[in-house]
Design a protein around this motif. Structure first.
Motif, PDB file in Angstrom:
ATOM      1  N   VAL A  67       0.870  -1.177   0.000  1.00 51.93           N
ATOM      2  CA  VAL A  67       0.000   0.000   0.000  1.00 51.93           C
ATOM      3  C   VAL A  67       0.907   1.227   0.000  1.00 51.93           C
ATOM      4  CG1 VAL A  67      -1.838   1.238   1.180  1.00 51.93           C
ATOM      5  CG2 VAL A  67      -1.760  -1.260   1.287  1.00 51.93           C
ATOM      6  N   ASN A  68       0.999   1.894  -1.141  1.00 51.99           N
ATOM      7  CA  ASN A  68       1.890   3.047  -1.276  1.00 51.99           C
ATOM      8  C   ASN A  68       1.122   4.334  -1.000  1.00 51.99           C
ATOM      9  OD1 ASN A  68       3.962   4.807  -1.832  1.00 51.99           O
ATOM     10  ND2 ASN A  68       3.714   4.672  -4.053  1.00 51.99           N
ATOM     11  N   LEU A  69       1.328   4.898   0.196  1.00 56.37           N
ATOM     12  CA  LEU A  69       0.692   6.151   0.592  1.00 56.37           C
ATOM     13  C   LEU A  69       1.691   7.300   0.619  1.00 56.37           C
ATOM     14  CD1 LEU A  69      -1.471   4.728   3.537  1.00 56.37           C
ATOM     15  CD2 LEU A  69      -2.102   4.992   1.131  1.00 56.37           C
ATOM     16  N   HIS A  70       2.908   7.034   0.173  1.00 54.19           N
ATOM     17  CA  HIS A  70       3.938   8.071   0.154  1.00 54.19           C
ATOM     18  C   HIS A  70       3.705   9.011  -1.024  1.00 54.19           C
ATOM     19  CE1 HIS A  70       7.873   9.947   0.670  1.00 54.19           C
ATOM     20  NE2 HIS A  70       8.062   9.800  -0.629  1.00 54.19           N
ATOM     21  N   GLU A  71       3.724  10.296  -0.751  1.00 50.94           N
ATOM     22  CA  GLU A  71       3.580  11.272  -1.821  1.00 50.94           C
ATOM     23  C   GLU A  71       4.139  12.611  -1.378  1.00 50.94           C
ATOM     24  OE1 GLU A  71      -0.284  12.540  -2.971  1.00 50.94           O
ATOM     25  OE2 GLU A  71      -0.979  12.908  -0.932  1.00 50.94           O
ATOM     26  N   CYS A  72       4.366  13.461  -2.358  1.00 55.17           N
ATOM     27  CA  CYS A  72       4.803  14.832  -2.111  1.00 55.17           C
ATOM     28  C   CYS A  72       3.739  15.766  -2.665  1.00 55.17           C
ATOM     29  CB  CYS A  72       6.145  15.085  -2.802  1.00 55.17           C
ATOM     30  SG  CYS A  72       6.720  16.801  -2.705  1.00 55.17           S
ATOM     31  N   THR A  73       3.248  16.670  -1.832  1.00 54.03           N
ATOM     32  CA  THR A  73       2.278  17.668  -2.287  1.00 54.03           C
ATOM     33  C   THR A  73       2.946  19.034  -2.315  1.00 54.03           C
ATOM     34  OG1 THR A  73       1.476  18.040  -0.029  1.00 54.03           O
ATOM     35  CG2 THR A  73       0.348  16.367  -1.335  1.00 54.03           C
ATOM     36  N   ASP A  74       2.563  19.848  -3.279  1.00 53.02           N
ATOM     37  CA  ASP A  74       3.117  21.202  -3.393  1.00 53.02           C
ATOM     38  C   ASP A  74       2.126  22.061  -4.170  1.00 53.02           C
ATOM     39  OD1 ASP A  74       4.593  23.505  -3.659  1.00 53.02           O
ATOM     40  OD2 ASP A  74       6.481  22.467  -4.056  1.00 53.02           O
ATOM     41  N   PHE A  75       1.392  22.919  -3.440  1.00 53.13           N
ATOM     42  CA  PHE A  75       0.395  23.795  -4.047  1.00 53.13           C
ATOM     43  C   PHE A  75       0.829  25.255  -3.954  1.00 53.13           C
ATOM     44  CE2 PHE A  75      -2.208  20.351  -1.881  1.00 53.13           C
ATOM     45  CZ  PHE A  75      -2.175  19.516  -2.991  1.00 53.13           C
ATOM     46  N   TRP A 469      -0.042  24.282   1.787  1.00 54.98           N
ATOM     47  CA  TRP A 469       0.221  24.507   0.365  1.00 54.98           C
ATOM     48  C   TRP A 469       1.713  24.408   0.037  1.00 54.98           C
ATOM     49  CZ3 TRP A 469      -1.750  28.794   3.274  1.00 54.98           C
ATOM     50  CH2 TRP A 469      -0.811  29.769   3.589  1.00 54.98           C
ATOM     51  N   GLN A 470       2.572  24.395   1.051  1.00 55.77           N
ATOM     52  CA  GLN A 470       3.999  24.281   0.799  1.00 55.77           C
ATOM     53  C   GLN A 470       4.387  22.837   0.512  1.00 55.77           C
ATOM     54  OE1 GLN A 470       5.012  26.664   4.561  1.00 55.77           O
ATOM     55  NE2 GLN A 470       6.675  27.229   3.172  1.00 55.77           N
ATOM     56  N   ASN A 471       5.610  22.662   0.031  1.00 60.86           N
ATOM     57  CA  ASN A 471       6.086  21.315  -0.265  1.00 60.86           C
ATOM     58  C   ASN A 471       6.096  20.477   1.003  1.00 60.86           C
ATOM     59  OD1 ASN A 471       8.154  19.092  -0.874  1.00 60.86           O
ATOM     60  ND2 ASN A 471       7.921  20.087  -2.860  1.00 60.86           N
ATOM     61  N   SER A 472       5.500  19.289   0.938  1.00 62.22           N
ATOM     62  CA  SER A 472       5.316  18.467   2.140  1.00 62.22           C
ATOM     63  C   SER A 472       6.558  17.674   2.516  1.00 62.22           C
ATOM     64  CB  SER A 472       4.149  17.495   1.932  1.00 62.22           C
ATOM     65  OG  SER A 472       4.402  16.642   0.824  1.00 62.22           O
ATOM     66  N   ILE A 473       7.546  17.587   1.631  1.00 66.58           N
ATOM     67  CA  ILE A 473       8.783  16.861   1.922  1.00 66.58           C
ATOM     68  C   ILE A 473       9.841  17.869   2.325  1.00 66.58           C
ATOM     69  CG2 ILE A 473      10.549  15.304   1.053  1.00 66.58           C
ATOM     70  CD1 ILE A 473       7.832  14.007   1.284  1.00 66.58           C
ATOM     71  N   ILE A 474      10.227  17.822   3.588  1.00 70.89           N
ATOM     72  CA  ILE A 474      11.200  18.772   4.122  1.00 70.89           C
ATOM     73  C   ILE A 474      12.431  18.006   4.580  1.00 70.89           C
ATOM     74  CG2 ILE A 474      11.651  20.530   5.863  1.00 70.89           C
ATOM     75  CD1 ILE A 474       8.653  21.006   6.025  1.00 70.89           C
TER      76      ILE A 474
END
Length: 486
Positions: A67-75, A469-474
């Motif tokens: 189950v791949n729930l890993h993602e990067c969001t950037d709005f 809304w910022q990039n979720s991977i820090i």
């Protein structure tokens, strides 16, 4: 069951917590990109932890399902395209390279959204139709590329397009944005009491994911029930039965007769018989075995799955007589195996819950406000402010093209982000997941609010690590966390 979960977002944390509370026999391999610790990941006795890209192949070993729930969001106004490509595309490519297990891939309903027209009760749609009107082009492009990779893979796959989530443990959502901007005093009121961006409680999305796991494994061509499952078999059988009923309800017989159980021999088969053999439960295996003895041995081996004293099977003249409650379920799974053969399984599902379709303030007021944090008495009209900000965003983007990247632009939201959450109408039709997965939200909205109200009411400005809304991977610049795809 051996289950590999990838990711540490709110959905992943609630899914791990759900399995730990309700399905303790599941052996979990949990992979996260960083070493961050979360309360939901603690006290899970059957959980193996992995982190970092180098350990991704190890986390995928011997999994019955991934189950791949890993993602990067950037709005943001200036999305980091490299990070989006890395986490949303290359991680998926690496998973497909290192694993042959059935896969459930998290995606987004923004792929089937238009920023020009309301998105009202849309079912699962082809993203290419909406591509010119995607609200977040860079993010949507990376998720669409991931969906194409999954669709073109040879393994059995489900794609789950889940709406944004909220719930206890949340530290990066539109709700935490408003809490941060309130400065623990007054919550800014923006909008004209119009529009709705659909969200769902993360605990209910976890139930949908578990339903998808059971449904996919009950269909999977690579499934070995005797080897892989024990206590979770009832969930698999229930999912298979729901799937069968959904398929059966859509079949229309030419003679308008009621559908029933057919015993069909291959040599007597005509067009009607072919349809019956592939769309109904089979009660005879005469045409599939070289001899009656071979059939008896085959059935005897598969019946071992149930190990139930109340279930007995008698085989007489190639027919089976069922006694007990589980034989019908067994026939359904066998039918899927025989009819599908080696056919690949691929489906796309939209997932939401019963969260009311109102504005952010009217829907989540019980979570946002407390004795110290009150709603502003002044309500700002959205449209004038939106067009002013849209003009400012266009100027900034033009400046970026002339002089290069501006770091502060990553701190500003895309105009589409504001439009979707404070003015636009966006909610979806999840009938397919209700019928095919048998998914029903475990908690109603009032129960969801009661479970997470304390978390949001006690949340303070200092607890919010970043805007949603910022990039979720820090991670620090020059970090050794790099992806290597072979």
């Amino acid at each position: 069951m051996r289950l590999t979960i990838l990711g540490s977002n709110l959905t992943a944390r609630h899914f791990v917590k759900y399995l730990g509370n309700n399905h303790q026999s599941v052996q979990i391999s949990l992979w996260t990109y960083d070493e961050a610790q979360y309360p939901e990941f603690e006290n899970i006795p059957t959980c193996l932890r992995y982190h970092g890209m180098k350990n991704l192949p190890n986390a995928l070993l011997a999994a019955d399902v991934v189950v791949n729930l890993h993602e990067c969001t950037d709005f943001s106004l200036m999305p980091d395209v490299a990070k989006l490509e890395l986490h949303n595309v290359e991680v998926v490519r690496s998973v497909l390279f290192h694993s042959n297990s059935p896969l459930i891939q998290l995606s987004t309903p923004f792929l089937q959204c238009s920023h020009r027209w309301p998105n009202v009760y849309e079912p699962e749609r082809d993203p290419i139709v909406f591509r010119p009107q995607w609200p977040f082009p860079e993010y949507c492009a990376s998720k669409y590329e991931a969906e194409k990779l999954v669709k073109s893979a040879s393994i059995d796959c489900y794609i789950v397009r889940s709406v944004p989530t909220y719930g206890e443990g949340d530290n990066c959502s539109i709700l935490t944005d408003l809490i941060y901007l309130s400065n623990d005093k007054t919550v800014l009121s923006l909008g004209d009491d119009d529009g709705h961006m659909q969200m769902a409680y993360a605990g209910n999305v976890s139930v949908a994911l578990w339903s998808a796991v059971c449904r996919l494994l009950s269909q999977s061509t690579s499934l070995d029930l005797n080897e892989s499952f024990d206590d979770e078999l009832n969930d698999l059988l229930t999912s298979a039965e729901n799937s069968f009923r959904y398929q059966q309800s859509n079949d229309k017989c030419e003679d308008n007769n009621k559908s029933g159980l057919y015993a069909i021999k291959e040599e007597d088969e005509n067009l009607e018989g072919y349809r019956a053999r592939h769309n109904t439960v089979r009660t005879s295996f005469d045409g599939d075995c070289d001899s009656k003895r071979g059939c008896d041995e085959n059935l005897t081996e598969e019946i071992d799955v149930f190990d139930n004293e109340n279930t007995t099977v008698q085989i007489t003249s190639g027919n089976t007589e069922k006694r007990g409650a589980h034989n019908a379920d067994f026939s359904i799974i066998n039918d899927a195996t025989f009819s599908n053969g080696k056919k690949r399984i691929f489906e796309i599902f939209l997932v939401n819950d019963e969260t009311p379709k109102k504005t952010v303030y009217n829907t989540y007021g019980q979570l946002l406000y407390n004795s110290k944090r009150l709603r502003s008495a002044t309500q700002l009209s959205f449209i004038p402010l939106y067009y002013i900000y849209l003009l400012l965003a266009m100027v900034i983007q033009f400046a970026i093209k002339l002089i290069g990247p501006l770091r502060f632009a990553t701190m500003l939201p895309s105009p589409s982000f504001l439009y979707f959450y404070f003015h636009h109408w966006t909610f979806f039709n999840s009938t397919k997941s209700l019928l095919m997965l048998g998914y029903k939200p475990e908690l109603g909205f009032k129960e969801c609010v009661n479970k997470c109200a304390q978390h949001y009411r006690e949340l303070r400005k200092k607890d919010v690590r970043t805007f949603s809304w910022q990039n979720s991977i820090i991670y620090p610049e020059g970090s050794c966390n790099q992806l290597v795809v072979r």
